[in-house]
Structure formats: structure tokens, C-alpha cells
Write an enzyme that holds these catalytic residues in place. Structure first.
Site, mmCIF file in Angstrom:
data_model
loop_
_atom_site.group_PDB
_atom_site.id
_atom_site.type_symbol
_atom_site.label_atom_id
_atom_site.label_comp_id
_atom_site.label_asym_id
_atom_site.label_seq_id
_atom_site.Cartn_x
_atom_site.Cartn_y
_atom_site.Cartn_z
ATOM 1 N N ASP A 119 5.648 2.320 -0.856
ATOM 2 C CA ASP A 119 6.997 1.832 -1.146
ATOM 3 C C ASP A 119 8.002 2.348 -0.112
ATOM 4 O OD1 ASP A 119 6.381 0.358 -3.403
ATOM 5 O OD2 ASP A 119 6.778 1.997 -4.804
ATOM 6 N N HIS A 142 4.873 -2.722 2.320
ATOM 7 C CA HIS A 142 4.160 -1.897 1.337
ATOM 8 C C HIS A 142 2.647 -2.013 1.554
ATOM 9 C CE1 HIS A 142 3.379 -0.418 -2.894
ATOM 10 N NE2 HIS A 142 2.298 -1.146 -2.708
ATOM 11 N N GLU A 143 2.153 -3.247 1.622
ATOM 12 C CA GLU A 143 0.702 -3.433 1.790
ATOM 13 C C GLU A 143 0.237 -2.875 3.129
ATOM 14 O OE1 GLU A 143 -0.707 -3.952 -0.783
ATOM 15 O OE2 GLU A 143 0.837 -4.937 -1.962
ATOM 16 N N GLU A 148 0.897 4.656 -3.755
ATOM 17 C CA GLU A 148 1.877 3.592 -3.980
ATOM 18 C C GLU A 148 3.278 4.049 -3.577
ATOM 19 O OE1 GLU A 148 1.022 0.631 -4.653
ATOM 20 O OE2 GLU A 148 -1.067 1.041 -5.126
ATOM 21 N N HIS A 169 -0.167 0.811 3.036
ATOM 22 C CA HIS A 169 -1.377 1.272 2.346
ATOM 23 C C HIS A 169 -2.509 1.585 3.329
ATOM 24 C CE1 HIS A 169 -0.609 1.373 -1.845
ATOM 25 N NE2 HIS A 169 -0.334 0.093 -1.992
HETATM 26 ZN ZN LIG Z 1 0.438 -0.889 -3.560
#
Ligand SMILES: [Zn+2]
Length: 683
Positions: free
Chosen positions: A587, A522-523, A583, A526
């Protein structure tokens, strides 16, 4: 307080509010962290068809067995772990408060905690800690005096006085620390609260005005005066809100980047002596700065030059008091809780004192307390294992990028350059923050709070003209969260989030890659979401995409946007997917990367079913169980307006319904809810 960055850090979950544990027995400090596995069958509801509602299938038991504690706005696996971390810190702090022969770090955290726990002394002091500030505001008789006082108010007190000012990395040249001037000055959590005309919003503004009146009367104002000040405050804040960019607009880094000279700023808002303002903050001789919202600064100028002097004073008084309310005598703290927690978020009861105080130490001395936490909870083995997992997920991302059929070789080269430049920060900083010049007194909570604020401010302003500290962390080690910082181009996983049930050294790879692996993915994703993709390998805002590739990317994220816009949060409020898209994309991409990394890690191993679940099914159930949550409707309404993260059910169902490997694992067929058409895929 002003967030130093122009946009919030892209993190894995919403900031957690006060955290708590509900039980018949009063809570006790923990001497060891409790254990819950990262895959727990009792959290499931197997009566639900996984192809109809996978979130409920994986989390139905948890939802039923974990009602929201009375002092919480919401409750989740993350919040529960955060509470356990706090309860463990509580034990450390009690010890540090009592013992003799303390290290300097133990003295600071122990005495800070003790000063906060001493409610008798805090109550006896009443509003004494803010009297000098209030006297200063009352002495302002002319408009010129009011405007001049903004410099010292910003410097000395943590109130939201008209605008935000601080330092940050230059978006275009991330090696430079620059001054940033941003929007601010509001008491409610978002500009939209001032502008919406539905009945709930109108009522909430009335309740906000009542809170302002109540707080000002606690400082000794007459009812009549407090009413006038409250009315003036709402009027000023409404004008500031009207001129502020929306959260969605602020997601565009170009929209908040306006470098100008101080002379140019002086033309935009002539009534403030900006050279003097920055000098008072501890930054003399500032030549250029980023004025993130020029239209907002014009509105500030207009308010300062047209509102009555008495109205401006009332606004300043309120912001001074509300910022300090939490560290003052009980009636102030209660009023603050009643509005911001009870009215706004539906929380019935105030948290017990130990929680308030543990949070206070974490906020003010996070890397001092963090040392104590890490030494007791974070093993070298966990650090090594999670670092390896991070590297494997980065390798999975590399292969994904190399094989994308919609991206040109030129853009791929830049994307890979960026990927390889990302720094992985695991657990805690290599070098701890030095708090030695911060004075902490055992019997002066309000003073400790004030000195901590000034210490943090001085630290920020002091960064100007110095190289960027790449070692710096934006979260404290016990925090149950993680983030990507586009300008640092780093991904950060505090020790607090690398613990059971999120990272579980006792369990096998399937649930661990499903949970922590997906968080790491997830990070990492980003860095390539709609916002992150606009920054290059050096963390600079620079367009490295060919126009065709950028268009293909936009088409792909629009698929996700449309899907999430269809989910309802509460009442008839849908997800504002233009706000949550970063986000949601993280995900989706992150989960797929974790799955690929897990497959590669376990290739060649003979994996068997456990408790009737295939290895793949265990990966997916583990993956979903981080997101189990319960929420109060009031809090959901706040989230709908302010939270860039979608609610838990959408974060799971939105993802798995786009992943064929999930559908195969559970035998889901086209037409079922967990098979989204079309299949959205960005990374
Ligand atoms: Zn996030």
C-alpha cells in the site's frame, strides 16, 4: 478446498464474501453497469480535519450513507462494485438460460445458472446427491479401509479430508509443475480457532460442534450418533490444528518448502499408500514432491493410526456433507449459512438466490461467463489506458530503485532485472479456458457442482510434466480485485476492477492515478515486499540480496510493522502486523509510485482546482475513496485472525501519514496524527 499455492496470492483486497444490495424494491438484473465517479464529494465528511483522520475525511459520508446490507458481513466500495458486476452478470445469465440458438459457452453458463435457480428440484432431491459418498464411508469397517478410502474421497469430493493435495510451481524452479502436499482438514477458518482459550473462542467451538451435529442429523444420523461424531471431529481437527503452521509462519516461503521423494513421504506417514494416492488423483509415477509441512503430515499419520475407526468415519462424513451443503436442499444450505455466515461473521440474512447462483457460475465456469462480461463492459480504450498507466508506474519504480540510497549497485541490478521481467496482464486472458469436456445439465445442480469440482481437479493434476501456462489467470474477469503471483512474476488486473468508481474513463488523471494507479503500484510493490523479494526475475526462490541490503530492508519494514501494530481492529484486538506487513508495504510503496507516475504524466499541463480542491488534494481524496468500508464486529474478529490486509482506515491513514507530498497538499504539521514519526519508507 485446498489452495493450490502454498501461500495465498498477494492481492489488493480481502476476498469478498457473498455480495448484495439492500433496497426496498427487490433487485432486478442490470442491463448496463451503473456509474459512480472515482472521486465523489458526497463520500466525504468535510467536518473532519484531514490532518487528524484522513480516512474519515475522505470516506465519512460513504460510511454514513452505506449501511451494511443484511446479507453481508461487511460493505465497501469494492463489495458494492462487485455486487453491481454480479447484478449485471445476472442479466446475462437469465438471457443465456432462456434464449435459443446458443453458443456452447452460453449453453453452459445459462444451464448452470438455471439448475441453481431451480430450488424446487434441489429441495426435492434432499440429500440424494451425497448418498453414494456417505454409503461409501459407512461401508469402511477397518482402519485400513478408512485410510485407503482417502484416495478416492480426495479425488471425487471437495471435502477437507485431513490434508490438502494438489499441484503448483516449484518454488526453486518455477518452470516446473510439481505435486504439493499441504495442511488442511479443518472446518473453521484458521488453526487458531481450535487453540485459543478466551471465552468467545470457547463458545464458538461449542457452536461449531452444534453445527456438526445438526448437519449430520439432517443426513439421518441419530442425535446420539451425531453428538459422538461431532465430538470426534473437533478432537481430530484440534490435533491437526496444533500441528499446522500459523499464517505468519507460512509467510516464509522457506518454511513451507520441503522437497522429498515419495519414499521419504512414505516414511513420514507409512499408513497411507502414497503411490496409490497420487495414482488415483490422476498423477501416476510421482517421484518427488513438496511436503510443505512435514510435522503436520506426522500428525495426520498419528490421527489415522490412533483414533477409533468410528471417529474417523464421523470426521469423514461431516467433511463430505459440509463441503456439499451449499448445493443441497434448503435445510443443509440454511444450517451452513447459520454457522459460517450468521454465527461466525454476524450476517443476519441469507443472500437472495440470484446472487448465490451468479457466484456459483463464476466459480465453476469463470472464464466462460467472463467472456460474456468482458464483451459488454471492457473497452479497448480502457485496456490501452490502464496498460499505459501500468508501464508508467513500472518506470517510476525503476527510477525509485535506481535512486535508493540504502541499496548496493549489485542488488539494484537484480531488482531491476526482476522489475523488467514482470509481465502485465490486463483485463482477461489472451486465451480462454476450454470447458468443452465439462458436462452441464439444466436440471442437475448438485451434479454440475460435483462435475465442475472434478473438472477443476483433473485440470490441476494434468499440469504435471507440462510447461507452466504463463497465460493462466488466478482470478476470473468480473472479479473486483487484483494480484501479484511471485512464481509467475506477473501482475494481474481483471476487467472487473478496472471500472468506475475505481477506474473512471470520464474523469481526469488525478483520481484515476490515485485509485487504479495506486492499485497497480500495490501489486507491483508485492514483487518487492518481505515475501516477494525472496523470488528472483524467473520467479525462483533465490536470495539475490547482499546481507547488508537485506538488513536495511528489514529495518525499513520494521518501521511499518511497528506503526501498524499500534492500530486497533475491534475490541482490544490490534492489527497482527506480522501477518499484514506484505500488504501494508505494498500500500505504502504503491501509492507513492502512483503519485510519481501521475506527476510525470501531467507535467507541463496546467491543472486547476475543482470544487475547491487542488489537483494534489484530488489525487489524495480519490486515492482514499477506494477503501471506504463498513464492517460487522464479528467479521472484524475473523479478519483480525485471517486477513493479511489491514482494515480500510489503517490502509489509508497508515499510508498518507508517511508521505510528505500528502502532508504538503493538506498543510499537515509535525505532531498531527497524519504525520507519522518516524517517516516509514521502504520503496
Ligand atoms: Zn496486496
Amino acid at each position: 478446498m485446498f489452495v493450490k499455492r502454498l501461500f495465498a496470492l498477494a492481492c489488493v483486497c480481502a476476498a469478498l464474501g457473498a455480495v448484495a444490495q439492500q433496497s426496498a424494491q427487490p433487485a432486478q438484473p442490470l442491463t448496463a453497469m451503473p456509474y459512480s465517479p472515482s472521486l465523489d464529494l458526497t463520500n466525504m465528511d468535510k467536518s473532519v480535519d484531514p490532518c487528524v483522520d484522513f480516512y474519515k475525511y475522505a470516506c465519512g459520508g460513504w460510511i454514513k450513507n452505506n449501511p451494511i446490507p443484511a446479507d453481508q458481513a461487511s460493505w465497501s466500495v469494492y463489495a458494492k462494485l462487485a455486487t453491481e458486476n454480479q447484478q449485471f452478470l445476472w442479466g446475462i445469465l437469465e438471457e443465456d438460460a432462456k434464449m435459443t440458438n446458443r453458443t456452447p459457452v452460453q449453453q453452459k453458463v445459462g444451464d448452470y445458472f438455471e439448475s441453481c435457480m431451480n430450488t424446487a428440484a434441489i429441495d426435492a432431491a434432499g440429500d440424494k446427491p451425497i448418498l453414494p459418498g456417505l454409503a461409501k464411508i459407512d461401508a469402511l469397517k477397518t482402519r485400513a479401509q478408512v485410510i485407503a478410502a482417502l484416495s478416492s474421497l480426495h479425488h471425487e469430493y471437495g471435502g477437507a479430508f485431513f490434508f490438502g493435495a494438489g499441484t503448483g510451481q516449484d518454488s526453486v524452479d518455477s518452470s516446473l509443475m510439481i505435486v504439493e502436499l499441504g495442511s488442511g482438514g479443518l472446518g473453521l477458518p484458521d488453526r487458531d480457532y481450535y487453540l485459543k482459550t478466551d471465552a468467545k473462542s470457547v463458545r464458538l467451538r461449542e457452536q461449531y460442534v452444534a453445527y456438526i451435529e445438526q448437519l449430520l442429523q439432517l443426513t439421518g444420523e441419530s442425535a446420539e450418533q451425531a453428538k459422538a461424531d461431532a465430538t470426534a471431529t473437533l478432537k481430530i481437527e484440534t490435533a491437526l490444528a496444533t500441528a499446522s503452521l500459523t499464517r505468519v509462519q507460512r509467510r516464509d516461503p522457506h518454511a513451507t518448502y520441503h522437497m522429498m521423494t515419495v519414499a521419504e513421504l512414505q516414511k513420514l506417514a507409512p499408513s497411507i499408500n502414497w503411490e496409490m494416492f497420487f495414482k488415483v488423483q490422476g498423477a501416476p509415477g510421482v517421484a518427488k514432491l513438496n511436503v510443505s509441512q512435514p510435522e503436520f503430515v506426522k500428525a495426520v499419520e498419528s490421527e489415522l493410526t490412533t483414533e477409533d475407526v468410528a471417529a474417523l468415519r464421523g470426521y469423514l462424513r461431516f467433511h463430505l456433507v459440509t463441503a456439499a451443503a451449499g448445493s443441497l436442499a434448503h435445510p443443509f444450505e440454511q444450517a451452513n449459512f447459520d454457522f459460517f455466515s450468521k454465527t461466525l461473521r454476524g450476517v443476519p440474512a441469507m443472500p437472495p438466490r440470484w446472487k448465490t447462483c451468479t457466484r456459483a457460475v463464476d466459480r465453476s465456469l469463470g472464464e466462460a461467463l467472463g467472456q460474456e462480461f468482458v464483451a459488454r463492459t471492457f473497452t479497448a480504450e480502457t485496456k490501452a489506458r490502464t496498460r499505459l498507466m501500468t508501464e508508467q508506474i513500472e518506470t517510476a519504480m525503476q527510477h525509485e530503485i535506481e535512486n535508493l540510497d540504502w541499496m548496493s549497485p549489485e542488488t539494484k541490478t537484480e531488482a531491476l532485472r526482476k522489475l523488467h521481467a514482470i509481465r502485465n496482464k490486463i483485463g482477461y486472458p489472451d486465451k480462454w479456458r476450454d470447458y468443452s469436456t465439462l458436462e452441464v445439465k439444466r436440471d442437475d445442480y448438485a451434479g454440475n457442482t460435483m462435475r465442475s469440482f472434478r473438472f477443476a481437479q483433473a485440470r490441476q493434476w494434468n499440469k504435471l510434466g507440462k510447461p507452466v501456462d504463463l497465460n493462466e489467470w488466478g482470478m476470473t474477469p468480473p472479479t473486483v480485485n487484483a494480484y501479484f503471483n511471485p512464481q509467475m512474476n506477473d501482475i494481474n488486473f481483471p476487467a472487473g476492477v478496472l471500472q468506475p468508481p475505481l477506474y473512471d474513463p470520464k474523469l481526469d488523471d488525478a483520481p484515476n492515478y490515485g485509485q487504479t494507479g495506486a492499485t497497480i503500484g500495490h501489486e507491483l510493490t508485492h514483487a518487492f515486499d518481505d515475501e516477494g523479494r525472496q523470488f528472483d526475475a524467473k520467479g525462483n526462490l533465490r536470495d539475490w540480496w547482499t546481507p547488508t541490503d537485506a538488513k536495511s530492508f528489514e529495518e525499513r519494514i520494521n518501521c511499518v510493522r511497528d506503526q501498524y501494530a499500534g492500530y486497533t481492529i475491534v475490541d482490544d484486538i490490534h492489527i497482527q502486523s506480522k501477518l499484514t506487513i506484505g500488504e501494508d508495504v505494498a500500500d505504502l510503496g504503491g501509492t507513492l509510485l502512483a503519485y510519481i507516475a501521475w506527476k510525470k504524466e501531467t507535467a507541463g499541463q496546467t491543472l486547476t482546482s475543482v470544487d475547491g480542491f487542488t489537483p494534489d488534494q484530488r489525487f489524495w481524496v480519490g486515492m482514499a475513496q477506494w477503501a471506504c468500508e463498513n464492517d460487522r464486529p464479528e467479521n472484524l474478529r475473523v479478519s483480525a485472525m485471517t486477513n493479511p490486509h489491514s482494515p480500510g482506515f489503517a490502509r489509508i491513514n497508515g499510508v498518507v501519514s508517511n508521505i510528505p507530498q500528502f502532508q504538503q497538499a493538506f498543510g499537515c504539521k509535525a505532531g498531527q496524527p497524519m504525520v507519522h514519526t518516524p517517516t516509514c519508507k521502504v520503496w
